[in-house]
Enzyme design. Structure first.
Site, short mmCIF file in Angstrom:
data_model
loop_
_atom_site.label_atom_id
_atom_site.label_comp_id
_atom_site.label_asym_id
_atom_site.label_seq_id
_atom_site.Cartn_x
_atom_site.Cartn_y
_atom_site.Cartn_z
N HIS A 254 -72.26 -49.35 52.21
CA HIS A 254 -70.96 -49.02 52.81
C HIS A 254 -70.99 -49.44 54.27
CE1 HIS A 254 -67.45 -46.68 54.12
NE2 HIS A 254 -67.10 -46.68 52.85
N GLU A 309 -67.40 -45.59 45.04
CA GLU A 309 -66.97 -46.33 43.85
C GLU A 309 -67.87 -46.04 42.64
OE1 GLU A 309 -64.30 -48.18 43.70
OE2 GLU A 309 -63.80 -48.17 45.81
#
Ligand code: ACO
Length: 367
Positions: A254, A309
């Site tokens: 991320h 996700e």
């Protein structure tokens, strides 16, 4: 060539609504851990918190639930717009157009008020479900006022009253999508609103930003990866091969979080509670552990962990939601953050007008 910065690291404003700290792995909504709210509170409670700055009393919660249940109906002209749009029009464009069109008929006065936020958050799932069912040859369903927001969304999509576990899992997902600092769509909403435009126009702008693949997320790539891996035995060789060929492992890493994404943590708990003991969930847990181990070996020092996700994929798959409504479902959560930011912007507004540095040529003549 002009330098591209994307405003990275630039502070664009102050907010009381949410904190994202990627180093510490913090996601805070108005003084509460988002991961705690996701597994202990309902959609309506957290929406109330983000809009008003405090959790609702029992009476305030009943009032909000009633208001939301009464604000879910689609006006006739919105049904017509949805039906007239060709099947090729993606759901996010349907949402953007209908939310903008809704502003034409309803109260969109300046400054924006809470009732407008309640209306938009309440009607969005009805638009998604209406479009989804008409496109799939199913009769659209009227919202059920006795159901809470998350339960009614599932009901309008599937035609069946959902189990409590499914409602809790979807609710956890929606809550974790609600707010994430000055992300692209929230910033877009604040910029539109700062011109003293209305709430519908600002939300329509935000939906446009959310539609892009760099923002709206695509957990189905994680689903495709888990399906391709198939069994626990195949996980390590599959992941090694991917890393050796330079392929990124979906659902890991991320830009901001350098620890496990706190949203992934909460979604893992919610998925675990919903699914219980299940081979596909066991596979996801095994892939997570193996990938984290291998990422340390192949990408030392890069601090790559599971992102939102990864478990969003697990939850949306377990709920059997169609991949084409993943990003719209994310939007049904994020609309709470957008509308909270819109009201915060309006309360202390100044039009956004940054500068640019001109890097083109100057005229060569005197005039
Ligand atoms: N698998 C393997 N290696 C990775 C991964 C990954 N998932 N993510 C980053 N890396 C490696 C990169 O190859 C790079 O290695 P290098 O230094 O040897 O070149 C290093 O880690 C830094 O990677 P960047 O791409 O520069 O990190 P950035 O912060 O720009 O990217 C991103 C973040 C885009 C999320 C990235 O981690 C990624 O592509 N992950 C996979 C896709 C994914 O899961 N996306 C959903 C993100 S969550 C969300 O958007 C809501």
């Amino acid at each position: 060539m002009a330098k591209v910065t994307g405003l990275e690291g630039v502070v664009a404003g102050e907010t009381d609504i949410g904190l994202v700290d990627g180093e510490k792995g913090y996601l805070v909504y108005r003084g509460y851990w988002a991961k705690e709210l996701a597994v202990t509170r309902t959609y309506e409670e957290v929406a109330y918190l983000l809009w008003n700055g405090h959790l609702p009393s029992a009476e305030e919660l009943v009032r909000l639930k009633n208001e939301m249940a009464a604000s879910r109906q689609l006006p006739g002209y919105i049904r017509q717009i949805i039906e007239l749009m060709p099947a090729s029009v993606p759901m996010m464009l349907v949402l953007q157009s209908t939310i903008a069109a809704l502003g034409e008929q309803e109260n969109t006065s300046w400054p924006p008020v809470l009732a407008q936020a309640v209306r938009l958050a309440s009607i969005l799932p009805t638009i998604i479900a209406y479009r989804y069912r008409t496109l799939n040859g199913l009769t659209p369903l009227e919202p059920l006022s006795e159901l809470g927001h998350a339960a009614n969304y599932l009901y309008m999509l599937t035609g069946e009253k959902p189990t409590e576990a499914h409602v809790q899992a979807l609710s956890a997902y929606l809550i974790l999508c609600m707010e994430h600092g000055m992300n692209a769509s929230t910033f877009a909403a604040r910029v539109v609103l700062s011109t003293e435009s209305d709430m519908n126009a600002a939300v329509a702008g935000a939906i446009g930003a959310m539609k892009g693949p760099l923002h709206g997320g695509a957990p189905y790539e994680v689903i495709a990866m888990l399906e391709d891996i198939g069994t626990q035995e195949r996980a390590e060789p599959w992941l090694r091969k991917a890393l050796e060929s330079g392929t990124k492992i979906m659902g890991f890493g991320h830009r901001i979080y350098k620890t496990k994404d706190p949203r992934a943590e909460a979604l893992q708990i919610a998925t675990q509670e919903m699914i219980g003991k299940d081979p596909s969930f066991d596979l996801a847990l095994h892939v997570e552990a193996t990938a984290i181990h291998l990422l340390q070996e192949y990408k030392p020092g890069r601090r790559l962990f599971t992102n939102v996700e990864f478990y969003a994929a697990a939850i949306l798959k377990a709920l059997e939601l169609s991949p084409d409504i993943f990003t719209p479902t994310f939007t049904a959560g994020r609309i709470i953050g957008w509308t909270a930011h819109i009201m915060e912007q309006a309360a202390n507004n100044r039009i956004f007008r940054p500068q640019s540095v001109y890097t083109g040529p100057m005229p060569q003549n005197e005039f």
